[in-house]
Design a protein around this motif. Structure first.
Motif, PDB file in Angstrom:
ATOM      1  N   ALA B  21       0.834  -1.212   0.000  1.00 50.94           N
ATOM      2  CA  ALA B  21       0.000   0.000   0.000  1.00 50.94           C
ATOM      3  C   ALA B  21       0.868   1.261   0.000  1.00 50.94           C
ATOM      4  CB  ALA B  21      -0.920  -0.007   1.205  1.00 50.94           C
ATOM      5  N   LEU B  22       1.993   1.197   0.709  1.00 47.66           N
ATOM      6  CA  LEU B  22       2.909   2.352   0.764  1.00 47.66           C
ATOM      7  C   LEU B  22       4.341   1.876   0.524  1.00 47.66           C
ATOM      8  CD1 LEU B  22       1.599   4.193   3.991  1.00 47.66           C
ATOM      9  CD2 LEU B  22       1.133   4.827   1.615  1.00 47.66           C
ATOM     10  N   LYS B  23       5.062   2.671  -0.260  1.00 44.81           N
ATOM     11  CA  LYS B  23       6.458   2.277  -0.543  1.00 44.81           C
ATOM     12  C   LYS B  23       7.412   3.381  -0.093  1.00 44.81           C
ATOM     13  CE  LYS B  23       4.921   0.083  -4.725  1.00 44.81           C
ATOM     14  NZ  LYS B  23       4.704   0.486  -6.115  1.00 44.81           N
ATOM     15  N   ASP B  24       8.148   3.115   0.906  1.00 47.18           N
ATOM     16  CA  ASP B  24       9.238   3.995   1.331  1.00 47.18           C
ATOM     17  C   ASP B  24       8.814   5.468   1.427  1.00 47.18           C
ATOM     18  OD1 ASP B  24      11.811   4.143   2.219  1.00 47.18           O
ATOM     19  OD2 ASP B  24      12.616   4.662   0.234  1.00 47.18           O
ATOM     20  N   ILE B  25       7.825   5.725   2.220  1.00 52.03           N
ATOM     21  CA  ILE B  25       7.278   7.091   2.338  1.00 52.03           C
ATOM     22  C   ILE B  25       8.078   7.898   3.365  1.00 52.03           C
ATOM     23  CG2 ILE B  25       5.250   8.404   3.162  1.00 52.03           C
ATOM     24  CD1 ILE B  25       4.591   7.203   0.531  1.00 52.03           C
ATOM     25  N   ASN B  26       8.395   9.112   3.001  1.00 53.74           N
ATOM     26  CA  ASN B  26       9.014  10.068   3.934  1.00 53.74           C
ATOM     27  C   ASN B  26       8.152  11.321   3.926  1.00 53.74           C
ATOM     28  OD1 ASN B  26      11.704   8.952   4.916  1.00 53.74           O
ATOM     29  ND2 ASN B  26      11.759   8.523   2.728  1.00 53.74           N
ATOM     30  N   LYS B  31       3.936  21.627  13.207  1.00 55.81           N
ATOM     31  CA  LYS B  31       2.891  22.072  14.141  1.00 55.81           C
ATOM     32  C   LYS B  31       2.116  23.241  13.519  1.00 55.81           C
ATOM     33  CE  LYS B  31       2.418  23.137  19.021  1.00 55.81           C
ATOM     34  NZ  LYS B  31       3.123  23.473  20.245  1.00 55.81           N
ATOM     35  N   GLY B  32       0.798  23.187  13.560  1.00 60.51           N
ATOM     36  CA  GLY B  32      -0.047  24.254  13.008  1.00 60.51           C
ATOM     37  C   GLY B  32      -0.206  24.171  11.503  1.00 60.51           C
ATOM     38  N   GLU B  33       0.405  23.167  10.896  1.00 68.48           N
ATOM     39  CA  GLU B  33       0.344  23.048   9.436  1.00 68.48           C
ATOM     40  C   GLU B  33      -0.902  22.260   9.002  1.00 68.48           C
ATOM     41  OE1 GLU B  33       3.478  21.952   5.826  1.00 68.48           O
ATOM     42  OE2 GLU B  33       3.704  20.970   7.773  1.00 68.48           O
ATOM     43  N   THR B  34      -1.491  22.641   7.872  1.00 71.59           N
ATOM     44  CA  THR B  34      -2.618  21.906   7.301  1.00 71.59           C
ATOM     45  C   THR B  34      -2.168  21.322   5.974  1.00 71.59           C
ATOM     46  OG1 THR B  34      -4.202  23.370   8.362  1.00 71.59           O
ATOM     47  CG2 THR B  34      -5.022  22.050   6.530  1.00 71.59           C
ATOM     48  N   VAL B  35      -2.241  19.990   5.901  1.00 72.95           N
ATOM     49  CA  VAL B  35      -1.712  19.290   4.727  1.00 72.95           C
ATOM     50  C   VAL B  35      -2.830  18.491   4.064  1.00 72.95           C
ATOM     51  CG1 VAL B  35      -0.110  17.460   3.999  1.00 72.95           C
ATOM     52  CG2 VAL B  35       0.608  19.158   5.676  1.00 72.95           C
ATOM     53  N   LEU B  36      -2.865  18.553   2.743  1.00 71.55           N
ATOM     54  CA  LEU B  36      -3.843  17.752   1.994  1.00 71.55           C
ATOM     55  C   LEU B  36      -3.111  16.622   1.271  1.00 71.55           C
ATOM     56  CD1 LEU B  36      -6.753  17.341   0.752  1.00 71.55           C
ATOM     57  CD2 LEU B  36      -5.960  18.770  -1.144  1.00 71.55           C
ATOM     58  N   LEU B  37      -3.539  15.397   1.520  1.00 72.16           N
ATOM     59  CA  LEU B  37      -3.013  14.258   0.762  1.00 72.16           C
ATOM     60  C   LEU B  37      -4.020  13.989  -0.348  1.00 72.16           C
ATOM     61  CD1 LEU B  37      -2.091  11.809   3.693  1.00 72.16           C
ATOM     62  CD2 LEU B  37      -0.608  13.495   2.609  1.00 72.16           C
ATOM     63  N   LYS B  38      -3.596  14.083  -1.567  1.00 75.26           N
ATOM     64  CA  LYS B  38      -4.550  13.848  -2.652  1.00 75.26           C
ATOM     65  C   LYS B  38      -4.053  12.733  -3.559  1.00 75.26           C
ATOM     66  CE  LYS B  38      -2.921  17.626  -5.601  1.00 75.26           C
ATOM     67  NZ  LYS B  38      -3.276  18.837  -6.321  1.00 75.26           N
ATOM     68  N   GLY B  39      -4.984  12.197  -4.286  1.00 74.75           N
ATOM     69  CA  GLY B  39      -4.644  11.065  -5.149  1.00 74.75           C
ATOM     70  C   GLY B  39      -5.858  10.194  -5.332  1.00 74.75           C
ATOM     71  N   PRO B  40      -5.836   9.323  -6.298  1.00 71.98           N
ATOM     72  CA  PRO B  40      -7.016   8.492  -6.573  1.00 71.98           C
ATOM     73  C   PRO B  40      -7.291   7.472  -5.457  1.00 71.98           C
ATOM     74  CG  PRO B  40      -5.164   7.792  -7.908  1.00 71.98           C
ATOM     75  CD  PRO B  40      -4.711   9.020  -7.209  1.00 71.98           C
ATOM     76  N   SER B  41      -8.452   6.873  -5.541  1.00 67.12           N
ATOM     77  CA  SER B  41      -8.799   5.834  -4.555  1.00 67.12           C
ATOM     78  C   SER B  41      -7.786   4.703  -4.646  1.00 67.12           C
ATOM     79  CB  SER B  41     -10.186   5.264  -4.852  1.00 67.12           C
ATOM     80  OG  SER B  41     -11.141   6.254  -4.671  1.00 67.12           O
ATOM     81  N   GLN B 213      -0.050  20.576  -0.386  1.00 70.22           N
ATOM     82  CA  GLN B 213      -0.776  19.455  -0.993  1.00 70.22           C
ATOM     83  C   GLN B 213       0.239  18.406  -1.422  1.00 70.22           C
ATOM     84  OE1 GLN B 213      -3.623  20.556  -4.003  1.00 70.22           O
ATOM     85  NE2 GLN B 213      -4.344  22.328  -2.841  1.00 70.22           N
ATOM     86  N   ILE B 214      -0.033  17.174  -1.092  1.00 66.47           N
ATOM     87  CA  ILE B 214       0.904  16.093  -1.437  1.00 66.47           C
ATOM     88  C   ILE B 214       0.170  15.096  -2.316  1.00 66.47           C
ATOM     89  CG2 ILE B 214       2.320  14.221  -0.491  1.00 66.47           C
ATOM     90  CD1 ILE B 214       2.478  15.954   2.099  1.00 66.47           C
ATOM     91  N   ASP B 215       0.763  14.842  -3.454  1.00 64.50           N
ATOM     92  CA  ASP B 215       0.125  13.935  -4.402  1.00 64.50           C
ATOM     93  C   ASP B 215       0.662  12.517  -4.184  1.00 64.50           C
ATOM     94  OD1 ASP B 215      -1.430  13.069  -6.428  1.00 64.50           O
ATOM     95  OD2 ASP B 215      -0.157  13.840  -8.054  1.00 64.50           O
ATOM     96  N   ILE B 216      -0.249  11.592  -4.020  1.00 64.43           N
ATOM     97  CA  ILE B 216       0.181  10.201  -3.801  1.00 64.43           C
ATOM     98  C   ILE B 216      -0.386   9.325  -4.910  1.00 64.43           C
ATOM     99  CG2 ILE B 216       0.107   8.240  -2.184  1.00 64.43           C
ATOM    100  CD1 ILE B 216      -0.081  10.286   0.037  1.00 64.43           C
ATOM    101  N   GLN B 217       0.486   8.551  -5.494  1.00 63.92           N
ATOM    102  CA  GLN B 217       0.069   7.628  -6.557  1.00 63.92           C
ATOM    103  C   GLN B 217       0.700   6.259  -6.266  1.00 63.92           C
ATOM    104  OE1 GLN B 217      -1.744   8.577  -9.357  1.00 63.92           O
ATOM    105  NE2 GLN B 217      -1.758  10.774  -8.950  1.00 63.92           N
ATOM    106  N   ASN B 218      -0.090   5.228  -6.313  1.00 59.85           N
ATOM    107  CA  ASN B 218       0.400   3.847  -6.122  1.00 59.85           C
ATOM    108  C   ASN B 218       1.307   3.688  -4.890  1.00 59.85           C
ATOM    109  OD1 ASN B 218      -0.905   2.893  -8.435  1.00 59.85           O
ATOM    110  ND2 ASN B 218       0.741   3.757  -9.691  1.00 59.85           N
ATOM    111  N   GLY B 219       0.928   4.334  -3.830  1.00 56.31           N
ATOM    112  CA  GLY B 219       1.668   4.175  -2.571  1.00 56.31           C
ATOM    113  C   GLY B 219       2.958   4.961  -2.500  1.00 56.31           C
ATOM    114  N   GLU B 220       3.148   5.866  -3.441  1.00 56.88           N
ATOM    115  CA  GLU B 220       4.386   6.664  -3.422  1.00 56.88           C
ATOM    116  C   GLU B 220       4.048   8.147  -3.515  1.00 56.88           C
ATOM    117  OE1 GLU B 220       7.917   4.350  -5.524  1.00 56.88           O
ATOM    118  OE2 GLU B 220       6.074   4.230  -6.712  1.00 56.88           O
ATOM    119  N   GLN B 222       4.342  11.585  -5.020  1.00 58.85           N
ATOM    120  CA  GLN B 222       4.778  12.054  -6.330  1.00 58.85           C
ATOM    121  C   GLN B 222       5.408  13.439  -6.236  1.00 58.85           C
ATOM    122  OE1 GLN B 222       4.525  10.018  -9.155  1.00 58.85           O
ATOM    123  NE2 GLN B 222       4.007   8.597  -7.507  1.00 58.85           N
ATOM    124  N   CYS B 223       4.740  14.336  -5.573  1.00 61.27           N
ATOM    125  CA  CYS B 223       5.316  15.678  -5.434  1.00 61.27           C
ATOM    126  C   CYS B 223       4.707  16.380  -4.222  1.00 61.27           C
ATOM    127  CB  CYS B 223       5.037  16.491  -6.698  1.00 61.27           C
ATOM    128  SG  CYS B 223       3.285  16.628  -7.052  1.00 61.27           S
TER     129      CYS B 223
END
Lengths: 395, 224
Positions: B21-26, B31-41, B213-220, B222-223
């Protein structure tokens, strides 16, 4: 502060019982019914056991019968003096008793004839009757009857007296002088007590005969020796000691309690089947709920504590309800149906009340056989689910 | 505040097969930051959220929150960690359907045996700020989807969490309710709270209060 009872957790547990209402109502009823059966069986068994113990205590030391062709026949009173001459014998009491078949109702009455000098009977029957006045019995030539006898006679329109049909076809009219206390003994219910003279008349017995002799022994350890001496003195006699009678009573009780044991085993088996069914599975809704609780910060022991409260409240409520119901059923309603298994052999179907015999040990056994097992059966599957990752459980 | 170091997560499917599901994620969320993880189902967004909330453990790598290695904590400590730090808004709300709104909201606090007076005060505050005062005693299965979600948000806030996690929060809402939810999120943003949202709803893509905003594709990833 840590040890303080968590009211919120308790509230949540109670709420959980009601939330899964239909399922828990079903469990409550089944559980209550099974505990009710188990405890009723044990209560009846205890009660009859205590009755049996009392009866055994009142048994004569030695009973002597005369046999001819293997059947008991009447004893000549002339043997009394020779028996009294045996060293260690305190008293020899001839008994006149038998069964009178009352064809109208199709039942047997136990007819017992006594004499004024028989202190043993005075004591015994005084316990059964509020106002035992043997002199009145003798004077009126009347009789004392058990509650069951009185009821049957009344049903056949005999109010104050009864006409006994003698073996020669003649009638003997005997007045009813009194009734035994209805709540006393199992044995008193079908008894008719009158003078031995009247009993002989009813049975057509010779005045120099008795049905059997009761021998009282001064030293109980001497009973077997004296029994042997009697057998030697009268080889045609059957000598039954208190111990022999105890064994046969005990055998009867054991046979009856065997039936109860079978009932007990069946209900226990049903109980464990239900418990097994519960233990082997937990519904998907319950699983999901455990997952949610974990996800919002409940520890495994919080979940188990909640499940413990839930199971304890449900099973303990069932236990208390069932116990109250069985106390009411056995000692107030007198255990209809179940009691008949024990006393069903009597043709009179006596209406005797089971004596109250509350045994703490019995109740503890029922408690430990049911409540903790149910709690364990609830907690173990919950623990299995709660040990998994919350994410996995919610999926 | 939140740090994922070389995190890989594999799920077993059947006896032998597994899915990565996830590959080598960093990943780092301050604190106080709002982050959006986006990407397909199925891209792994929800898995990241469940690892941050310690609902699951990584197959390898570490999850560190507030200096605590939550991925190494024992089960009871992760539960305590969630109770004290995390407010999780689930995609399907994960409410207990047979409890009332109020009862659902207090569920996270039950094990800590809270002071009834303080709790009642906190409940009044929450329910009035979410305009659900009149629905406190209503069984949640009888509430509308939007109302159920607000109950789920109140439940996630009852313990004053420092980290708010929302998994596909608008997936079951219409546009009007989605916009309402976004307004709620905007109000929740503060210098004390970190907010991590996983969504592929375009409504989130141009929001001014989202820091990254963090783009996630296939468990990795992207940017950033």
């Amino acid at each position: 502060m840590q040890n303080k009872i968590n009211r919120f957790l308790l509230d949540f547990s109670v709420l959980s019982i009601f939330r899964r209402g239909s399922k828990n109502i079903f469990i409550f009823f089944v559980f209550t019914l099974l505990i009710f059966l188990l405890s009723s069986i044990l209560f009846i068994s205890n009660s009859i056991k205590s009755e049996l113990d009392t009866t055994l205590n009142e048994l004569p030391d030695i009973t002597v019968q005369r046999l001819q062709a293997g059947r008991a026949i009447n004893m000549p009173l002339s043997r009394v003096d020779r028996l009294l001459a045996i060293e260690g014998v305190k008293a020899v009491i001839p008994r006149v008793w038998g069964y009178y078949y009352f064809a109208n109702a199709g039942v047997n009455f136990s007819v017992v004839g006594i004499d004024s000098f028989e202190d043993q009977y005075r004591d015994l029957y005084s316990k059964l009757c509020d106002k035992f006045d043997f002199d009145r019995l003798k004077k009126d030539s009347g009789m004392l009857v058990g509650v069951g006898v009185k009821k049957i006679l009344q049903n056949s329109f005999y109010g104050d007296y009864f006409n006994f049909v003698k073996p020669d076809g003649g009638l003997t009219k005997i007045k009813i002088d009194g009734v035994f206390k209805g709540d006393t003994k199992l044995e008193s219910n079908d008894i008719i007590l009158l003078t031995s003279q009247k009993a002989r008349e009813i049975f057509g017995m010779n005045k120099n005969e008795a049905v059997d002799f009761v021998v009282k022994v001064a030293n109980p350890t001497e009973i077997p020796n004296i029994a042997r001496k009697i057998t030697t003195l009268y080889p045609d006699s059957r000598v039954v000691t208190k111990e022999d009678l105890s064994i046969s009573y005990q055998n009867l009780f054991d046979y009856k309690s065997g039936l109860f044991l079978a009932l007990f085993v069946i209900s226990a088996f049903t109980f464990f089947m239900i418990i097994y069914d519960k233990a082997s599975g937990i519904s998907s809704d319950e699983k999901r709920e455990i997952g949610i609780l974990k996800a919002v910060g409940w520890k495994i022991d919080d979940i188990l504590k909640e499940k413990f409260y839930e199971a304890f409240i449900l099973s303990f409520a069932s236990f208390v309800t069932a116990l109250c119901l069985s106390l009411f059923y056995v000692y107030f309603l007198n255990a209809p149906l179940l009691k008949n298994i024990f006393i069903g052999y009597s043709t009179l179907k006596p209406a005797f009340d089971l004596p109250f015999a509350f045994d703490f040990q019995t109740n503890a056994i029922i408690f430990f056989l049911t409540v903790p097992i149910y709690i364990a059966a609830t907690i173990i599957p919950s623990w299995r689910v709660a040990s998994m990752d919350a994410d996995e459980v919610m999926r | 505040m939140i740090e994922l170091k070389n995190v890989t997560k594999e799920f077993k499917i059947g006896a032998k097969d597994k899915v990565t599901a996830l590959k080598d994620i960093n990943l780092h969320v301050g604190k106080g930051e709002t982050v959006l993880l986006k990407g397909p189902s199925g891209s792994g967004k929800s898995t990241i959220l469940s690892l941050i909330a310690a609902l699951n453990k990584p197959t390898s790598g570490e999850v560190i929150v507030d200096g605590k290695r939550v991925s190494k904590l024992a089960d009871n400590f992760t539960a305590l960690f969630r109770r004290e730090n995390i407010g999780f808004i689930f995609q399907r709300y994960n409410l207990i359907p047979t409890l009332s709104a109020k009862e659902n909201v207090i569920v996270p606090l039950i094990p800590s045996n809270p002071d009834p007076i303080k709790l009642e005060k906190r409940l009044q505050e929450l329910f009035s700020s979410f305009s659900l005062d009149s629905k406190m005693g209503v069984i949640v299965k009888n509430l509308s989807g939007g109302e159920q979600q607000r109950v789920a948000i109140m439940r996630s806030l009852i313990n004053n969490p420092t980290i708010i996690i929302a998994d596909e929060p608008t997936a079951n809402l219409d546009k009007k309710l989605s916009l309402e939810f976004i307004e709620i999120l905007r109000k929740l943003k503060s210098s004390e709270n970190s907010i991590v949202i996983a969504s592929h709803d375009p409504l989130f893509f141009d929001l001014d209060f989202i820091d990254r905003q963090i783009d996630i594709q296939n468990g990795e990833i992207q940017c950033y």
